[in-house]
Design a protein around this motif. Structure first.
Motif, short mmCIF file in Angstrom:
data_model
loop_
_atom_site.label_atom_id
_atom_site.label_comp_id
_atom_site.label_asym_id
_atom_site.label_seq_id
_atom_site.Cartn_x
_atom_site.Cartn_y
_atom_site.Cartn_z
N TYR A 184 47.44 7.41 6.54
CA TYR A 184 47.80 7.52 7.96
C TYR A 184 47.07 6.42 8.72
CZ TYR A 184 48.23 9.50 12.66
OH TYR A 184 48.49 9.70 14.00
N GLU A 185 47.85 5.57 9.35
CA GLU A 185 47.30 4.43 10.10
C GLU A 185 46.35 3.62 9.23
OE1 GLU A 185 45.68 6.06 13.70
OE2 GLU A 185 47.66 6.30 14.61
N GLY A 186 46.76 3.42 7.96
CA GLY A 186 46.00 2.59 7.03
C GLY A 186 44.86 3.28 6.33
N GLN A 187 44.62 4.55 6.63
CA GLN A 187 43.48 5.27 6.06
C GLN A 187 43.94 6.33 5.06
OE1 GLN A 187 40.71 6.67 8.99
NE2 GLN A 187 39.61 8.00 7.57
N TYR A 188 43.24 6.43 3.93
CA TYR A 188 43.53 7.49 2.96
C TYR A 188 43.08 8.83 3.54
CZ TYR A 188 44.11 3.83 -0.59
OH TYR A 188 44.53 2.73 -1.32
N ILE A 189 44.02 9.78 3.63
CA ILE A 189 43.68 11.07 4.24
C ILE A 189 43.87 12.26 3.30
CG2 ILE A 189 44.21 10.23 6.56
CD1 ILE A 189 46.85 11.91 6.35
N SER A 190 44.66 12.08 2.27
CA SER A 190 44.94 13.18 1.35
C SER A 190 45.34 12.59 0.00
CB SER A 190 46.07 14.06 1.90
OG SER A 190 46.30 15.18 1.07
N ALA A 191 45.05 13.34 -1.08
CA ALA A 191 45.39 12.83 -2.41
C ALA A 191 45.51 13.99 -3.38
CB ALA A 191 44.32 11.86 -2.90
N ALA A 192 46.22 13.76 -4.45
CA ALA A 192 46.31 14.71 -5.55
C ALA A 192 46.35 13.95 -6.86
CB ALA A 192 47.53 15.61 -5.43
N MET A 193 45.58 14.42 -7.83
CA MET A 193 45.62 13.86 -9.17
C MET A 193 46.59 14.71 -9.99
SD MET A 193 42.47 13.07 -11.80
CE MET A 193 41.72 11.90 -10.65
N TYR A 194 47.60 14.05 -10.54
CA TYR A 194 48.62 14.73 -11.33
C TYR A 194 48.46 14.41 -12.81
CZ TYR A 194 51.26 15.91 -7.10
OH TYR A 194 51.66 16.43 -5.89
#
Length: 332
Positions: A218-228
């Motif tokens: 969001y706006e160039g920033q990592y805000i959420s992630a998931a390892m699959y």
């Protein structure tokens, strides 16, 4: 043989490379026991852990299956002989345990393939709750599996111009671990249950081609992630990582929706979400699936009752057993 075995093992948690990647999380060494006869073949991966109690000059051990869900699994069996095969496996593994000073055994069975059914007469089985999954074989998972409120969250993320980014090599593991630690501290996850950055980085080498990260930005920033994780028909929502300051833009919902899209495009039949340690997490995951959950089943077995009882009595005499329901009790 290794390539052939990989194709026969139906889920990633059974693979030898999975055991190697995650054995250290259980403070032990990855081992494999294979049992084959003219009428069947069983594969069993587990972690051998030293028992930190001295009884004379002998070192004793116990076993636990690696983090995730695996346990002994029947690879092949002649019709009508599964029960016989399981009993023969148990007899041989008992010999192995005595020869290697293994006192007790704890199994986390696989909910996807339901291998506990084949071994329910071998182990004492406990139900540890439920695990949820998204049925990716339906015509349209977004409409048929997601609840309306979840679809609204995905649309909100898109409206907020949240972007998706993939990492198939672990190059961004520093960023993932930063988000993971924010979440772990917020949820008061004890240090010994957390995954180190080093373990996660190494797992990308050991599980090459079977693991990836999806980020929301969001706006160039990592805000959420998931390892699959993925293998065969199954895709797993293995680890999630979120910055709560950005929950309002719904990046975590978009990450799960993207995981579903990837799964469908790559021929996966189910996306497993795992269980839930809180009502909030349960409601979040349940919003992505209308499919009935699966049981989480574990198995336990004492392989050397004499030594097991000595270990329990020793720790009881020291007054250090805090949880009388724990198995093995000497680690309670």
């Amino acid at each position: 043989m290794a390539v052939m075995l990989t194709t026969l093992l139906s889920d990633i948690f059974f693979l030898p490379e999975w055991g190697k990647a995650y054995a250290t999380q259980d403070l032990g060494e990855s081992k494999v026991f294979e049992f084959a006869t003219g009428y069947g073949h069983i594969y069993y991966q587990f972690v051998v852990r030293p028992i930190p109690i001295a009884l004379g000059d002998v070192n004793y051990y116990d076993t636990i299956t690696p983090f995730g869900q695996s346990g002994p699994v029947i690879i092949s069996c002649a019709a009508g002989r599964r029960k016989e095969l399981a009993a023969a496996f148990d007899a041989e593994f008992q010999k192995y345990c005595i020869a290697n000073n293994i006192v007790s055994e704890y199994v986390r069975f696989n909910s996807c393939v339901k291998n506990a059914e084949d071994f329910k007469e071998i182990y004492s089985i406990d139900n540890r709750g439920i695990t949820m999954y998204i049925d990716l074989s339906v015509g349209d998972y977004f409409l048929e599996e997601f609840k309306s409120s979840t679809r609204q969250q995905v649309r909100r993320a898109l409206k907020n111009n949240v972007e998706i980014e993939y990492d198939y090599t672990g190059a961004t593991i520093d960023e993932f671990h930063r988000l993971y630690e924010i979440m772990a501290k917020r949820n008061n996850i004890p240090n010994h249950y957390r995954f180190s950055k080093e373990l996660l980085a190494e797992s990308f080498s050991l599980l090459e081609g079977k693991q990836f990260i999806i980020y929301a930005k969001y706006e160039g920033q990592y805000i959420s992630a998931a390892m699959y994780l993925h293998h065969g028909d199954f895709l797993h929502y293995h680890l999630s990582a979120n910055d709560p300051e950005f929950f309002n833009v719904a990046g975590n919902s978009l990450v799960l929706n993207e995981g579903c899209r990837w799964g469908v495009e790559n021929g996966k039949k189910q996306l497993h979400l795992g269980g839930a340690t809180s009502d909030v997490l349960y409601r979040f995951k349940r919003g992505f699936t209308k499919t009935e959950p699966l049981d989480i089943l574990t198995g336990k077995k004492v392989r050397n009752e004499t030594i097991y009882n000595l270990l329990v009595d020793y720790n009881l005499s020291r007054g250090i057993i805090e949880n009388p329901e724990h198995f093995p009790l000497y680690r309670g």
